[in-house]
Design an enzyme around this catalytic site. Structure first.
Site, short mmCIF file in Angstrom:
data_model
loop_
_atom_site.label_atom_id
_atom_site.label_comp_id
_atom_site.label_asym_id
_atom_site.label_seq_id
_atom_site.Cartn_x
_atom_site.Cartn_y
_atom_site.Cartn_z
N HIS A 108 0.83 -1.21 0.00
CA HIS A 108 0.00 0.00 0.00
C HIS A 108 0.86 1.26 0.00
CE1 HIS A 108 0.99 0.89 4.19
NE2 HIS A 108 0.83 -0.39 4.44
N GLU A 115 -1.99 -6.95 7.62
CA GLU A 115 -0.69 -6.88 8.28
C GLU A 115 -0.69 -7.76 9.52
OE1 GLU A 115 2.49 -6.74 8.51
OE2 GLU A 115 2.67 -4.69 7.73
#
Length: 212
Positions: free
Chosen positions: A10, A87
């Site tokens: 990202h 994550e």
């Protein structure tokens, strides 16, 4: 029959910029991150990107799917969001500075780290990698033979890199994982993993050249 995956980190967030542990905290992109995603869009929509894309898949955290939405806006493809691509969960450490987290932070691997240790409310390295690899192997089977664009996180990319290079979970990593970097690998029908290209940033190099 192999499934081809382009795995993309990202764009930058405000917490990235000041090195705060994000984990499962749903932090938005900052303006730099959006600029990175727009540069990625320019690259993906140009003749320089020659790979066909059959599906776009993202972590369900907004820093990943917002990057995907900006970068892939030229395609008429619905973005699938998967919690399995999140994550690593850092539990009670989330929101703290990386330095304050010490040896349990994301950039502090060494051979003294216990890969089965999980901070309260978080995941151990082993649990994290098992989740990530299971998610990719499931994707390779449900999208067999397809070309996938997958948007996720630095820790996810690190777990994939370790799998591809047969690196221990507590081995020191010598390279950075940069925002919006592109990483290409394949998973075949027998679940064999092979790396093709890693850590590519052609869109940011082009953007910098254009601004010079």
């Amino acid at each position: 029959m192999s499934t081809s995956i382009c795995l993309i980190r990202h764009g930058e967030t405000a917490w990235n910029a000041v090195r705060r542990l994000q984990g499962w905290q749903d932090i938005a992109l900052n303006e730099t991150g959006r600029e990175q995603a727009r540069a990625l869009h320019s690259y993906l929509s140009s003749p320089a990107f020659q790979q066909s894309v059959d599906a776009v898949i993202s972590s369900d955290l907004q820093r990943a799917w917002e990057t995907a939405e900006i970068a892939c806006q030229h395609w008429d493809i619905t973005i699938e969001r998967l919690p399995g691509l999140r994550e690593r969960g850092f539990g009670k450490l989330e929101g703290q500075a990386w330095d304050a987290a010490g040896r349990h932070g994301p950039d502090q691997p060494d051979d003294t780290v216990d890969i089965d240790y999980a901070v309260e409310g978080g995941e151990s390295l082993r649990q994290f990698q098992t989740r990530v690899l299971d998610c990719f192997e499931t994707l390779s089977q449900t999208h067999a033979g397809k070309n996938l664009l997958v948007f996720a996180h630095g820790g996810v990319i690190d777990m994939v890199w370790r799998k591809l290079n047969q690196q221990a979970l507590n081995a020191k990593r010598t390279h950075a994982i940069l925002n919006t970097s592109l990483n290409f690998f394949n998973i075949d029908e027998d679940l064999n993993w092979t790396c093709t290209q890693w850590g590519q940033l052609p869109h940011l190099n082009t953007a910098l050249d254009e601004q010079a």
